[in-house]
Enzyme design. Structure first.
Site, PDB file in Angstrom:
ATOM      1  N   LYS A 166     -36.985   8.193  12.481  1.00 62.44           N
ATOM      2  CA  LYS A 166     -38.321   8.586  12.038  1.00 62.44           C
ATOM      3  C   LYS A 166     -39.037   9.303  13.171  1.00 62.44           C
ATOM      4  O   LYS A 166     -38.960   8.878  14.324  1.00 62.44           O
ATOM      5  CB  LYS A 166     -39.107   7.341  11.617  1.00 62.44           C
ATOM      6  CG  LYS A 166     -40.564   7.573  11.193  1.00 62.44           C
ATOM      7  CD  LYS A 166     -41.579   7.544  12.329  1.00 62.44           C
ATOM      8  CE  LYS A 166     -41.508   6.293  13.162  1.00 62.44           C
ATOM      9  NZ  LYS A 166     -42.454   6.373  14.359  1.00 62.44           N
ATOM     10  N   ASP A 222     -44.088   0.544   9.249  1.00 65.89           N
ATOM     11  CA  ASP A 222     -43.244   1.729   9.052  1.00 65.89           C
ATOM     12  C   ASP A 222     -42.130   1.505   8.038  1.00 65.89           C
ATOM     13  O   ASP A 222     -41.503   2.471   7.599  1.00 65.89           O
ATOM     14  CB  ASP A 222     -42.602   2.161  10.380  1.00 65.89           C
ATOM     15  CG  ASP A 222     -43.591   2.845  11.316  1.00 65.89           C
ATOM     16  OD1 ASP A 222     -44.731   3.106  10.884  1.00 65.89           O
ATOM     17  OD2 ASP A 222     -43.220   3.107  12.473  1.00 65.89           O
TER      18      ASP A 222
END
Length: 278
Positions: A10, A130
């Site tokens: 990410k 997240d």
């Protein structure tokens, strides 16, 4: 039947910190993007759940049986055990959401075998802010703590990415603490304004990472990485998350590969990974 999933790295193409919440978390607005490379998880049916961790950064996990892979596995109903092998290719505490990406990949593995429960987003959020974005690993805008996801026009898919880390772990907590301290000293305070509106390209070019300077105050080597990435005039270069990994995005893979080769020659001690934006 064996199932393999990539835990996609990410990156935050922009990350605006808007303030501290009453619950102690921070209100953020961010543009999540994912690289088509990262850790690898391989699972096969077994009598009971188990986890084996291998790879370059396996030793960085203090207790592999209490990491987000096992926590994700325990958070989801599955009628049979799974024997999981995690190949840890991403550095730990690096701003790449590595643990969250691993958890997201575990959710997809369970989905393949048994499907996901209707409340899977809530279960993912309980593991970390997240994690919901990492389950699908698709570009999205994140608000709140990052778990409130909104779609965005992804006009950056297929662009080449170079990730560089000086091999210095940087936990998130101290960076946010430094952000508050720096914000108290600058005009306008901590909140420097919202995420720009528009497509991914627009947000990436006009957005910023509010955690960059706080992270540099703790890990000055981040400045060296950014300076190296800037030399090749990429489309976008920035620190990801709370650091210390930085990224550069290029229109063409050849430009990325040239930069990667040059930086590897100048700084062989730094970690690198290349890929494409999903």
């Amino acid at each position: 039947m064996t199932v393999a999933e990539t835990a996609y790295a990410k990156i935050n193409l922009a990350l605006h910190v808007r303030g501290k919440r009453e619950d102690g978390y921070h209100e953020i607005e961010t543009l999540f993007a994912f690289v088509d490379a990262g850790d690898t998880l391989v699972a096969r049916p077994a009598e009971r759940d188990s986890l084996t961790t291998v790879g370059e950064f396996a030793q960085a996990l203090d207790n592999p049986f209490d990491n987000l892979v096992m926590r994700a596995l325990n958070a989801l109903p599955h009628p049979q055990g799974l024997e999981v092998t995690l190949e840890k290719n991403l550095p730990v505490a690096a701003g790449l959401g590595g643990g969250s990406a691993d958890a997201g990949a575990m959710f997809r593995i369970i989905e393949h075998y048994h499907g996901l429960p209707e409340d899977w987003q809530l279960r993912a959020e309980r593991l970390g802010a997240d994690v919901p974005s990492c389950v699908r690993s698709e570009m999205a805008i994140g608000r709140g703590t990052g778990a409130e996801l909104e779609p965005v026009k992804n006009d950056m898919a297929g662009m080449a990415v170079l990730l560089v880390n000086p091999r210095i772990p940087l936990p998130t907590g101290p960076v946010f603490k430094a952000w508050a301290e720096i914000g108290a000293e600058v005009e306008g305070g901590e909140d420097r304004g919202p995420l720009p509106k528009g497509s991914a390209r627009t947000i990436a070019l006009k957005g910023r990472n509010d955690l960059r300077e706080p992270a540099i105050s703790i890990c000055p080597q981040i400045s060296d990485v950014l300076e190296e990435l800037q030399r090749d005039t990429p489309f976008k270069f920035e620190m990801s998350g709370s650091g210390a990994t930085c990224f550069a995005v290029y229109e063409e893979p050849a430009a990325r590969d040239d930069a990667a080769h040059r930086i590897a020659g100048a700084h062989p001690e730094w970690w690198q990974m290349t890929g494409m934006l999903r």
